[in-house]
Scaffold this active site. Structure first.
Site, PDB file in Angstrom:
ATOM      1  N   ASP A 169       0.851  -1.196   0.000  1.00 30.80           N
ATOM      2  CA  ASP A 169       0.000   0.000   0.000  1.00 30.80           C
ATOM      3  C   ASP A 169       0.890   1.252   0.000  1.00 30.80           C
ATOM      4  O   ASP A 169       0.606   2.230  -0.699  1.00 30.80           O
ATOM      5  CB  ASP A 169      -0.892  -0.002   1.253  1.00 30.80           C
ATOM      6  CG  ASP A 169      -1.606  -1.326   1.422  1.00 30.80           C
ATOM      7  OD1 ASP A 169      -2.677  -1.496   0.849  1.00 30.80           O
ATOM      8  OD2 ASP A 169      -1.055  -2.228   2.104  1.00 30.80           O
ATOM      9  N   HIS A 211      -4.396  -3.738   5.992  1.00 27.37           N
ATOM     10  CA  HIS A 211      -4.147  -3.962   4.564  1.00 27.37           C
ATOM     11  C   HIS A 211      -5.472  -4.372   3.922  1.00 27.37           C
ATOM     12  O   HIS A 211      -5.779  -5.560   3.781  1.00 27.37           O
ATOM     13  CB  HIS A 211      -3.088  -5.043   4.337  1.00 27.37           C
ATOM     14  CG  HIS A 211      -2.993  -5.422   2.880  1.00 27.37           C
ATOM     15  ND1 HIS A 211      -2.556  -4.544   1.914  1.00 27.37           N
ATOM     16  CD2 HIS A 211      -3.349  -6.542   2.214  1.00 27.37           C
ATOM     17  CE1 HIS A 211      -2.627  -5.118   0.729  1.00 27.37           C
ATOM     18  NE2 HIS A 211      -3.112  -6.336   0.884  1.00 27.37           N
TER      19      HIS A 211
HETATM   20  N1  LIG Z   1      -0.392  -8.261   2.236  1.00 30.28           N
HETATM   21  C1  LIG Z   1      -0.366  -7.987   0.951  1.00 30.28           C
HETATM   22  O1  LIG Z   1      -0.078  -6.834   0.555  1.00 30.28           O
HETATM   23  C2  LIG Z   1      -0.717  -9.012  -0.089  1.00 30.28           C
HETATM   24  C3  LIG Z   1      -1.153 -10.249   0.276  1.00 30.28           C
HETATM   25  N2  LIG Z   1      -1.454 -11.197  -0.667  1.00 30.28           N
HETATM   26  C4  LIG Z   1      -1.882 -12.495  -0.162  1.00 30.28           C
HETATM   27  O2  LIG Z   1      -0.765 -13.394  -0.186  1.00 30.28           O
HETATM   28  C5  LIG Z   1      -1.254 -14.736  -0.191  1.00 30.28           C
HETATM   29  C6  LIG Z   1      -0.505 -15.584  -1.206  1.00 30.28           C
HETATM   30  O3  LIG Z   1      -0.768 -15.106  -2.503  1.00 30.28           O
HETATM   31  P1  LIG Z   1      -0.321 -15.958  -3.790  1.00 30.28           P
HETATM   32  O4  LIG Z   1       1.084 -16.404  -3.669  1.00 30.28           O
HETATM   33  O5  LIG Z   1      -0.730 -15.156  -4.946  1.00 30.28           O
HETATM   34  O6  LIG Z   1      -1.282 -17.213  -3.646  1.00 30.28           O
HETATM   35  P2  LIG Z   1      -1.147 -18.647  -4.343  1.00 30.28           P
HETATM   36  O7  LIG Z   1      -2.485 -19.283  -4.175  1.00 30.28           O
HETATM   37  O8  LIG Z   1      -0.542 -18.539  -5.689  1.00 30.28           O
HETATM   38  O9  LIG Z   1      -0.105 -19.389  -3.408  1.00 30.28           O
HETATM   39  C7  LIG Z   1      -0.339 -19.662  -2.095  1.00 30.28           C
HETATM   40  C8  LIG Z   1       0.415 -20.916  -1.759  1.00 30.28           C
HETATM   41  O10 LIG Z   1       0.309 -21.127  -0.353  1.00 30.28           O
HETATM   42  C9  LIG Z   1       0.176 -22.501  -0.133  1.00 30.28           C
HETATM   43  N3  LIG Z   1      -0.406 -22.683   1.201  1.00 30.28           N
HETATM   44  C10 LIG Z   1      -1.693 -22.592   1.584  1.00 30.28           C
HETATM   45  N4  LIG Z   1      -1.824 -22.882   2.882  1.00 30.28           N
HETATM   46  C11 LIG Z   1      -0.587 -23.134   3.338  1.00 30.28           C
HETATM   47  C12 LIG Z   1      -0.082 -23.502   4.599  1.00 30.28           C
HETATM   48  N5  LIG Z   1      -0.892 -23.682   5.636  1.00 30.28           N
HETATM   49  N6  LIG Z   1       1.252 -23.695   4.727  1.00 30.28           N
HETATM   50  C13 LIG Z   1       2.067 -23.542   3.658  1.00 30.28           C
HETATM   51  N7  LIG Z   1       1.641 -23.213   2.441  1.00 30.28           N
HETATM   52  C14 LIG Z   1       0.336 -22.997   2.283  1.00 30.28           C
HETATM   53  C15 LIG Z   1      -0.683 -23.000  -1.277  1.00 30.28           C
HETATM   54  O11 LIG Z   1      -0.523 -24.397  -1.491  1.00 30.28           O
HETATM   55  C16 LIG Z   1      -0.157 -22.174  -2.440  1.00 30.28           C
HETATM   56  O12 LIG Z   1       0.897 -22.821  -3.129  1.00 30.28           O
HETATM   57  C17 LIG Z   1      -2.761 -14.622  -0.429  1.00 30.28           C
HETATM   58  O13 LIG Z   1      -3.411 -14.713   0.830  1.00 30.28           O
HETATM   59  C18 LIG Z   1      -2.918 -13.226  -0.979  1.00 30.28           C
HETATM   60  O14 LIG Z   1      -4.216 -12.716  -0.749  1.00 30.28           O
HETATM   61  C19 LIG Z   1      -1.306 -10.942  -1.997  1.00 30.28           C
HETATM   62  C20 LIG Z   1      -0.876  -9.713  -2.423  1.00 30.28           C
HETATM   63  C21 LIG Z   1      -0.582  -8.652  -1.515  1.00 30.28           C
HETATM   64  O1  LIG Z   2      -6.300  -7.909  -3.194  1.00 30.15           O
HETATM   65  C1  LIG Z   2      -5.798  -9.044  -3.108  1.00 30.15           C
HETATM   66  O2  LIG Z   2      -6.440 -10.104  -2.997  1.00 30.15           O
HETATM   67  C2  LIG Z   2      -4.302  -9.135  -3.056  1.00 30.15           C
HETATM   68  C3  LIG Z   2      -3.793  -8.049  -2.215  1.00 30.15           C
HETATM   69  O3  LIG Z   2      -3.834  -8.100  -1.001  1.00 30.15           O
HETATM   70  C4  LIG Z   2      -3.335  -6.834  -2.879  1.00 30.15           C
HETATM   71  O4  LIG Z   2      -3.029  -6.838  -4.071  1.00 30.15           O
HETATM   72  O5  LIG Z   2      -3.237  -5.813  -2.186  1.00 30.15           O
END
Ligand SMILES: NC(=O)C1=CN([C@@H]2O[C@H](COP(=O)(O)OP(=O)(O)OC[C@H]3O[C@@H](n4cnc5c(N)ncnc54)[C@H](O)[C@@H]3O)[C@@H](O)[C@H]2O)C=CC1
Ligand SMILES: O=C([O-])CC(=O)C(=O)O
Length: 328
Positions: A162, A190
């Site tokens: 952000d 967030h």
């Molecule tokens: N805080 C922030 O600014 C942001 C947060 N996110 C969040 O980050 C997270 C991950 O996003 P992506 O990599 O795109 O998702 P993704 O779905 O591509 O990958 C997530 C991975 O985590 C694994 N996983 C699920 N539960 C698990 C556990 N208990 N232990 C270990 N691995 C586990 C899954 O098998 C998957 O491979 C999502 O919750 C997304 O919303 C995404 C963008 C920004």
């Molecule tokens: O919006 C979502 O699901 C992923 C996220 O947290 C972001 O891009 O800020």
């Protein structure tokens, strides 16, 4: 003499963000070009995920990174977090079709309770934890509450995306360079309720607020653009932001570990009551970092508009916290 290697755990290592972050950690962009790392990679105990993780590890191997001195795949947080110095908790359960917010909070509470307990049991007593998996602030709060023997201050949530989004919007609006913007702050959760606050921001010493001088743009263009950027990326890409999220996680850990040279950055951290935010609330605050420790920028005046924005994001966080209270 070369530095002693540090252990870095990454969960969700075979996911989108995992694929965008691991190569940068291994190349030294997170902890420094002189810091050897050992990667401890956690994925769910599901054959497909573990197989994908093996593929990512083969690619890491093929990069022949001089700083990558070891890596291991795991399916259990109790082994993955053994002696780790840094933990990036990225893996979480995404919201499925028709899933209620309470249900999402509950399934993630289970994951982050187990991971907090595992960190408490086996990680370095000094482990620095960044939660990226959404809902990031509440997941970080759950992990912190599940790890009573570790310092509370070592649990953080990612607000840096952000913060970086806000910087870029301001650079575009003012026609100035991102690198010249100082003193940006993002308060709260967030989520679209976060409050990106440029009242104190300067560019080469000049006030950004005075330069823009447009409260309507602030309230009706800037804040919704930054707040809803995640959704805009999902609409455009079909999947959520990954490279920019990985980049923000690198920035967060880099600055925490190596310092900000007096510059402000935003971190989601447990409140100690600063700015009237109740103790333990995992809240975005402006901070500076020195020698592996962050300090909240205190004493900033909060005007009526800002207080209203802060109250709104705090209320949402307190509702999330209340939604998981019975699970902790
Ligand atoms: N805080 C922030 O600014 C942001 C947060 N996110 C969040 O980050 C997270 C991950 O996003 P992506 O990599 O795109 O998702 P993704 O779905 O591509 O990958 C997530 C991975 O985590 C694994 N996983 C699920 N539960 C698990 C556990 N208990 N232990 C270990 N691995 C586990 C899954 O098998 C998957 O491979 C999502 O919750 C997304 O919303 C995404 C963008 C920004
Ligand atoms: O919006 C979502 O699901 C992923 C996220 O947290 C972001 O891009 O800020």
């Amino acid at each position: 003499m070369s530095k002693k290697p540090v252990r870095v755990a990454v969960t969700g290592a075979a996911g989108q963000i995992g694929y965008a972050i691991l190569f940068r950690i291994a190349s030294g962009e997170m902890l420094g070009k002189d810091q050897p790392v050992m990667l401890s990679l956690l994925e769910v105990p599901v054959e497909k995920a573990q197989q994908a993780l093996q593929g990512v590890m083969m690619e890491l191997q093929d990069c022949a990174f001089p700083l990558l001195v070891g890596m291991q795949a795991h399916s259990d947080p109790m082994t993955a977090f053994k002696d780790v110095d840094y933990a990036l908790l990225i893996g979480s359960r995404p919201r499925g079709p028709g899933m209620e917010r309470a249900e999402l909070l509950a399934v993630n509470a289970e994951i982050f309770t187990a991971q907090g307990k595992a960190l408490n049991a086996v990680a370095s007593r000094d482990v620095r934890v960044l939660v990226v998996g959404n809902p990031a602030n509440t997941n970080a709060y759950i992990a912190m509450k599940s790890a009573p023997d570790l310092p509370r201050k070592n649990f953080t949530a990612m607000l840096r995306l952000d913060h970086n989004r806000a910087l870029s919007q301001l650079a575009t609006k003012t026609g100035k360079a991102v690198a010249d913007i100082e003193k940006m702050a993002v308060w709260g959760n967030h989520s679209p309720t976060m409050y990106a606050d440029y009242r104190f921001a300067t560019i080469n010493g000049e006030s950004v607020k005075d330069m823009i001088n447009d409260q309507d743009w602030n309230a009706n263009t800037f804040l919704p653009t930054v707040g809803k950027r995640g959704a805009a990326i999902i609409a455009a890409r079909g999947v959520s932001s990954a490279a920019s999220a990985a980049n923000a996680a690198i920035d967060h850990m880099h600055d925490w570990a190596l310092g900000t040279n007096g510059k402000w950055v935003t971190m989601g951290i447990p409140s100690n009551g600063e700015y009237g935010i109740p103790k333990d609330t995992m809240f975005g605050f402006p901070v500076t970092c020195v020698n592996g420790e962050y300090t909240i920028v205190e004493g900033l005046p909060i005007d009526a508009f800002s207080q209203e924005c802060i109250n709104k994001t705090l209320k949402e966080l307190q509702e999330e916290q209340a939604g998981v209270a019975h699970l902790l």
